[in-house]
Design a protein around this motif. Structure first.
Motif, mmCIF file in Angstrom:
data_model
loop_
_atom_site.group_PDB
_atom_site.id
_atom_site.type_symbol
_atom_site.label_atom_id
_atom_site.label_comp_id
_atom_site.label_asym_id
_atom_site.label_seq_id
_atom_site.Cartn_x
_atom_site.Cartn_y
_atom_site.Cartn_z
ATOM 1 N N GLY A 1 -1.705 14.016 11.513
ATOM 2 C CA GLY A 1 -1.837 12.602 11.874
ATOM 3 C C GLY A 1 -1.093 11.759 10.857
ATOM 4 N N VAL A 2 -0.420 10.719 11.322
ATOM 5 C CA VAL A 2 0.306 9.827 10.402
ATOM 6 C C VAL A 2 -0.032 8.373 10.695
ATOM 7 N N ASP A 3 0.015 7.582 9.630
ATOM 8 C CA ASP A 3 -0.281 6.158 9.760
ATOM 9 C C ASP A 3 0.415 5.412 8.623
ATOM 10 N N VAL A 4 0.791 4.187 8.884
ATOM 11 C CA VAL A 4 1.354 3.317 7.855
ATOM 12 C C VAL A 4 0.504 2.055 7.784
ATOM 13 N N SER A 5 -0.034 1.764 6.614
ATOM 14 C CA SER A 5 -0.805 0.538 6.407
ATOM 15 C C SER A 5 0.042 -0.447 5.599
ATOM 16 N N VAL A 6 0.009 -1.703 6.018
ATOM 17 C CA VAL A 6 0.778 -2.752 5.348
ATOM 18 C C VAL A 6 -0.182 -3.715 4.670
ATOM 19 N N SER A 7 0.135 -4.103 3.456
ATOM 20 C CA SER A 7 -0.710 -5.012 2.684
ATOM 21 C C SER A 7 -0.788 -6.384 3.352
ATOM 22 N N LYS A 8 -1.994 -6.920 3.448
ATOM 23 C CA LYS A 8 -2.176 -8.265 4.000
ATOM 24 C C LYS A 8 -1.708 -9.322 3.003
ATOM 25 N N GLU A 9 -1.877 -9.020 1.728
ATOM 26 C CA GLU A 9 -1.480 -9.958 0.684
ATOM 27 C C GLU A 9 0.041 -9.968 0.475
ATOM 28 N N ASP A 10 0.655 -8.795 0.628
ATOM 29 C CA ASP A 10 2.099 -8.675 0.422
ATOM 30 C C ASP A 10 2.672 -7.811 1.550
ATOM 31 N N PRO A 11 3.120 -8.431 2.654
ATOM 32 C CA PRO A 11 3.607 -7.688 3.830
ATOM 33 C C PRO A 11 4.801 -6.788 3.567
ATOM 34 N N SER A 12 5.402 -6.896 2.376
ATOM 35 C CA SER A 12 6.522 -6.014 2.061
ATOM 36 C C SER A 12 6.049 -4.695 1.452
ATOM 37 N N MET A 13 4.749 -4.610 1.131
ATOM 38 C CA MET A 13 4.213 -3.396 0.527
ATOM 39 C C MET A 13 3.465 -2.584 1.581
#
Length: 269
Positions: free
Chosen positions: A62-74
């Motif tokens: 299984g794969v997933d990518v989570s993006v920071s809410k505070e810094d959308p570039s991270m």
């Protein structure tokens, strides 16, 4: 409504930063890779069975990518592998935290996330891990996509791996709409069914809307990614669901968010 407006603004800004020429290139790449998609079972294993003498499916990734809410570039990408023969026990996990330099553009998510996930798969393969997934579940759509080639298909072709698209929201494709599918699910004749075939106006079957557990109110949207039939994809999803979201995707999501938080806390200390 505020969240919706914010998302729309983000999409507009993203498209500003990726000009028409770049989007055109992405579309050409999608069209080229789409020709390589295999929509039938193309692997040596069989589903687990007491009678089977063939190689059996055991390791489901299984794969997933989570993006920071505070810094959308991270973002943090996560790959996990579970063992079907031992009650979905976690046997492998890996993650990577990085800065994104590709914006999110609707219909082209793979150009933002696929390189991260390919890196994790290649890293696993380079170590000759015995747990390399025989099939991979992707937190994203396969054929059920406005261009018929979502993240699950894109990643499957690049990694040459059987993949299944697991969508939590429905793309409006070929006459299929959220309200229309909701009506189908709530229709008297379908209330006891655990899945509804998503057949578009053209007659093409894009995937299924699935009630993965008895208590699940919201359906999952399952579609072919690459090198697997829809029938087999559905069976694999059913075998890996303890909750609404299949366990390989759920575990990848939990770990990607956890590692992203740890990384952000570490930066602040």
């Amino acid at each position: 409504m505020e969240g919706v407006n914010e998302k729309e603004n983000e999409e507009v800004e993203a498209q500003k930063h990726s000009g028409p020429s770049e989007l055109g290139k992405w579309a050409e790449i999608q069209d080229m890779l789409k020709k390589r998609v295999i929509t039938e079972d193309d692997f040596p294993w069989r589903l687990p069975s007491l009678q089977s003498q063939h190689q059996q499916l055991r390791y489901v990734g299984g794969v997933d990518v989570s993006v920071s809410k505070e810094d959308p570039s991270m973002a943090c990408g996560s790959l996990v592998v579970l063992d079907l023969h031992h009650a979905l026990r976690l046997v492998y996990q890996c993650h990577t935290v990085l800065t994104l330099d590709v914006p999110y553009v609707p219909g082209f998510l793979a150009f933002r996330e696929a390189p991260i996930l390919v890196h994790l798969l290649e890293k696993m393969k380079s170590t000759a891990s015995p747990f390399y997934p025989q099939v991979l579940m992707v937190d994203g759509n396969g054929l059920l996509h406005p261009r018929g080639f979502g993240l699950a298909s894109h990643l499957g072709v690049l990694a040459n791996l059987p993949t299944i698209g697991i969508g939590k929201n429905l793309h409006h494709v070929d006459g299929l709409t959220r309200s229309g599918v909701k009506e189908l699910l709530e229709a008297e004749e379908n209330r006891t069914k655990d899945l509804i075939t998503l057949r578009g106006s053209s007659g093409f079957i894009w995937g299924v809307a699935m009630r993965s557990t008895q208590s699940s109110l919201k359906p999952l949207f399952v579609s072919i990614g690459h090198r697997i039939s829809l029938d087999t994809a559905i069976k694999v999803v059913k075998m890996t669901c303890k909750f609404r979201v299949p366990e390989p995707i759920r575990q990848a999501d939990i770990r990607s968010r956890k590692h992203l938080r740890k990384h952000q806390i570490g930066r602040l200390e």
